[in-house]
Design a protein around this motif. Sequence first.
Motif, mmCIF file in Angstrom:
data_model
loop_
_atom_site.group_PDB
_atom_site.id
_atom_site.type_symbol
_atom_site.label_atom_id
_atom_site.label_comp_id
_atom_site.label_asym_id
_atom_site.label_seq_id
_atom_site.Cartn_x
_atom_site.Cartn_y
_atom_site.Cartn_z
ATOM 1 N N GLY A 102 6.388 9.688 -0.710
ATOM 2 C CA GLY A 102 7.020 9.700 0.538
ATOM 3 C C GLY A 102 6.121 9.010 1.515
ATOM 4 N N ALA A 103 4.633 9.126 1.582
ATOM 5 C CA ALA A 103 3.940 8.323 2.543
ATOM 6 C C ALA A 103 4.184 6.886 2.303
ATOM 7 C CB ALA A 103 2.314 8.927 1.943
ATOM 8 N N ALA A 104 4.315 6.630 1.091
ATOM 9 C CA ALA A 104 4.374 4.762 0.874
ATOM 10 C C ALA A 104 5.504 4.734 1.541
ATOM 11 C CB ALA A 104 4.338 4.690 -0.778
ATOM 12 N N VAL A 105 6.713 5.453 1.327
ATOM 13 C CA VAL A 105 7.891 5.177 2.268
ATOM 14 C C VAL A 105 7.666 4.664 3.593
ATOM 15 C CG1 VAL A 105 10.280 5.859 2.829
ATOM 16 C CG2 VAL A 105 9.707 6.135 0.521
ATOM 17 N N GLY A 106 6.991 5.847 4.466
ATOM 18 C CA GLY A 106 6.814 5.484 5.662
ATOM 19 C C GLY A 106 5.982 4.314 6.102
ATOM 20 N N ALA A 107 4.991 4.134 4.986
ATOM 21 C CA ALA A 107 4.139 2.825 5.408
ATOM 22 C C ALA A 107 5.008 1.521 5.019
ATOM 23 C CB ALA A 107 2.954 2.965 4.346
ATOM 24 N N VAL A 108 5.627 1.655 4.091
ATOM 25 C CA VAL A 108 6.278 0.411 3.713
ATOM 26 C C VAL A 108 7.269 -0.020 5.095
ATOM 27 C CG1 VAL A 108 8.062 -0.523 2.104
ATOM 28 C CG2 VAL A 108 5.989 0.540 1.356
ATOM 29 N N VAL A 109 7.798 1.008 5.553
ATOM 30 C CA VAL A 109 8.963 0.772 6.441
ATOM 31 C C VAL A 109 8.325 0.436 7.632
ATOM 32 C CG1 VAL A 109 10.460 2.069 8.038
ATOM 33 C CG2 VAL A 109 10.832 2.477 5.548
ATOM 34 N N ALA A 110 7.042 0.763 7.966
ATOM 35 C CA ALA A 110 6.294 0.303 9.208
ATOM 36 C C ALA A 110 5.880 -1.027 9.054
ATOM 37 C CB ALA A 110 5.125 1.272 9.299
ATOM 38 N N VAL A 111 5.660 -1.331 7.921
ATOM 39 C CA VAL A 111 4.978 -2.914 7.695
ATOM 40 C C VAL A 111 6.220 -3.739 7.662
ATOM 41 C CG1 VAL A 111 4.178 -4.319 5.736
ATOM 42 C CG2 VAL A 111 3.153 -2.334 5.929
ATOM 43 N N VAL A 112 7.540 -3.432 7.040
ATOM 44 C CA VAL A 112 8.575 -4.439 6.950
ATOM 45 C C VAL A 112 9.346 -4.333 8.392
ATOM 46 C CG1 VAL A 112 10.855 -4.803 5.969
ATOM 47 C CG2 VAL A 112 8.797 -4.021 4.443
ATOM 48 N N THR A 113 9.323 -3.444 9.031
ATOM 49 C CA THR A 113 9.956 -3.410 10.168
ATOM 50 C C THR A 113 9.209 -4.075 11.502
ATOM 51 O OG1 THR A 113 9.309 -1.172 10.884
ATOM 52 C CG2 THR A 113 11.464 -1.390 9.781
ATOM 53 N N GLY A 114 7.770 -4.250 11.352
ATOM 54 C CA GLY A 114 7.050 -5.036 11.821
ATOM 55 C C GLY A 114 6.162 -3.971 12.984
ATOM 56 N N VAL A 115 6.404 -2.750 12.828
ATOM 57 C CA VAL A 115 5.741 -1.793 13.699
ATOM 58 C C VAL A 115 4.074 -1.701 13.215
ATOM 59 C CG1 VAL A 115 5.444 0.805 13.727
ATOM 60 C CG2 VAL A 115 7.693 0.120 13.490
ATOM 61 N N ALA A 116 3.640 -2.037 12.099
ATOM 62 C CA ALA A 116 2.280 -2.271 11.838
ATOM 63 C C ALA A 116 1.594 -3.316 12.624
ATOM 64 C CB ALA A 116 2.143 -2.430 10.280
ATOM 65 N N ALA A 117 2.402 -4.345 12.909
ATOM 66 C CA ALA A 117 1.936 -5.560 13.536
ATOM 67 C C ALA A 117 1.924 -4.931 15.068
ATOM 68 C CB ALA A 117 2.785 -6.768 13.395
ATOM 69 N N ARG A 118 2.591 -4.417 15.681
ATOM 70 C CA ARG A 118 2.452 -4.045 17.057
ATOM 71 C C ARG A 118 1.390 -2.955 17.435
ATOM 72 N NH1 ARG A 118 8.346 -4.692 16.284
ATOM 73 N NH2 ARG A 118 8.574 -2.428 16.177
ATOM 74 N N LEU A 119 1.635 -1.703 16.261
ATOM 75 C CA LEU A 119 0.583 -0.964 16.662
ATOM 76 C C LEU A 119 -0.392 -0.521 15.755
ATOM 77 C CD1 LEU A 119 3.384 1.674 17.504
ATOM 78 C CD2 LEU A 119 2.194 0.474 19.168
ATOM 79 N N ALA A 120 -1.722 -0.244 16.082
ATOM 80 C CA ALA A 120 -2.867 -0.376 15.116
ATOM 81 C C ALA A 120 -2.519 0.810 14.138
ATOM 82 C CB ALA A 120 -4.024 -0.254 15.836
ATOM 83 N N TRP A 121 -2.127 1.982 14.685
ATOM 84 C CA TRP A 121 -2.077 3.141 13.907
ATOM 85 C C TRP A 121 -0.637 3.439 13.374
ATOM 86 C CZ3 TRP A 121 2.007 5.551 16.654
ATOM 87 C CH2 TRP A 121 2.109 5.442 18.026
ATOM 88 N N GLY A 122 0.116 2.229 13.441
ATOM 89 C CA GLY A 122 1.483 2.561 12.765
ATOM 90 C C GLY A 122 1.667 2.781 11.628
ATOM 91 N N VAL A 123 1.025 2.072 10.624
ATOM 92 C CA VAL A 123 0.999 2.520 9.261
ATOM 93 C C VAL A 123 0.497 4.003 8.926
ATOM 94 C CG1 VAL A 123 0.221 1.791 7.029
ATOM 95 C CG2 VAL A 123 1.005 0.211 8.587
ATOM 96 N N PRO A 124 -0.598 4.304 9.488
ATOM 97 C CA PRO A 124 -1.107 5.494 9.108
ATOM 98 C C PRO A 124 -0.238 6.580 9.598
ATOM 99 C CG PRO A 124 -3.024 4.335 9.670
ATOM 100 C CD PRO A 124 -1.857 3.500 9.993
ATOM 101 N N ALA A 125 0.468 6.339 10.860
ATOM 102 C CA ALA A 125 1.322 7.674 11.361
ATOM 103 C C ALA A 125 2.614 7.665 10.731
ATOM 104 C CB ALA A 125 1.398 7.223 12.796
ATOM 105 N N ALA A 126 3.060 6.376 10.199
ATOM 106 C CA ALA A 126 4.331 6.357 9.309
ATOM 107 C C ALA A 126 4.157 6.867 8.032
ATOM 108 C CB ALA A 126 4.874 5.115 9.074
ATOM 109 N N ALA A 127 3.012 6.745 7.420
ATOM 110 C CA ALA A 127 2.771 7.491 6.062
ATOM 111 C C ALA A 127 2.539 8.791 6.240
ATOM 112 C CB ALA A 127 1.519 6.640 5.691
ATOM 113 N N PHE A 128 1.778 9.526 7.137
ATOM 114 C CA PHE A 128 1.669 10.828 7.228
ATOM 115 C C PHE A 128 3.123 11.414 7.498
ATOM 116 C CE2 PHE A 128 0.945 14.723 9.646
ATOM 117 C CZ PHE A 128 -0.064 15.458 8.705
ATOM 118 N N VAL A 129 3.903 10.926 8.459
ATOM 119 C CA VAL A 129 5.252 11.556 8.556
ATOM 120 C C VAL A 129 5.955 11.426 7.365
ATOM 121 C CG1 VAL A 129 7.474 11.067 9.721
ATOM 122 C CG2 VAL A 129 5.363 10.843 11.081
#
Length: 339
Positions: A102-129
């Motif tokens: 589930g955490a990997a789903v959140g992280a992958v979505v953050a990376v693919v949608t570009g959230v990770a590039a815009r927000l430094a904390w995007g991947v950890p937050a998405a992975a936790f959710v």
Amino acid sequence: AVGRSAEGARLALRLAGLAALLLVALVAGVRLGAVDLGVGQIVEAVLGRGDATTVTIVRELRLPRAVQAALVGAALALSGATFQALLRNPLADPYVLGVSSGAAVGAVVAVVTGVAARLAWGVPAAAFVGGVAAMLLVLRIAVGVGGGRALDTRVLLLAGVVVGSFCNAVIWLVLSFADAESMRAAIFWMMGSHAGASWRGTLVLAAYLVPATLVLRLLARPLDLLGVGEDAAGYLGVGVERTKLVAYATATLVTAAAVSACGVVGFVGLVVPHVARMLWGSAHRGLLPTAALLGASFLVLADALARVVAAPVELPIGVVTAFVGVPFFVWLLRRRGRA
């Protein structure tokens, strides 16, 4: 009373030895890298003295990385020991219940949608959710099958496998629409890395781990009694359903926090609790802190090895833990088979 006092003294002595091992591992984790540093240089840099470059390397790069690795290792080992007690299954680990997927789903979505590039904390937050969402889904399935009254650990295990498989399918579906760079970043994250460690992320992880450790410590005796059987634990005054729910939720939240910090790192939660049992036994009063200290030391050393074994290329931490964990676990199974 004398027996309990002697047992407490032995536990304190053993934990002191494991704490010393962790300190050695942390020094090694800070010392090793592209630029080798002496112990004296490390001490001076920690105190803010010495060469400015060395101070930056130690205080801003290697020290937070080593501390984060220690916290992640402790979290995964604690979660593994808890899940093995909760499910009464020595092969259970933090990832068998779908949390990491589930955490990997959140992280992958953050990376693919570009959230990770815009927000430094995007991947950890998405992975936790994503990890928490997977936990809630597994919990809902398990409680629903139990008629809303009981948390059946067998159903919990099966629900975790199903949810994990579904999450893996979602991951590959999302990656099918990703560009090459996003796919590479997502896959590297899923293999685990502490390269992006920071003091901020480390403090957030500690904020989850410290209270979770206290909660699990309070559940040590109920977990011991659950190992005998749920009926026997109930007769001895344990609130079985409440204990299972609190233990599952606590261990899962810690796992989600650990995965969100560094990605998916396997075998720590599976192998380390077995080593802790070899050193201490199955009583959770000593097993939980023993597993936490061992897990912390193991992952710090594994991270150091990942940096230096194929330098200048840095290996994913999950690769190192698998290469160490798989042979050890096979040896452990063969040893138990001869017993």
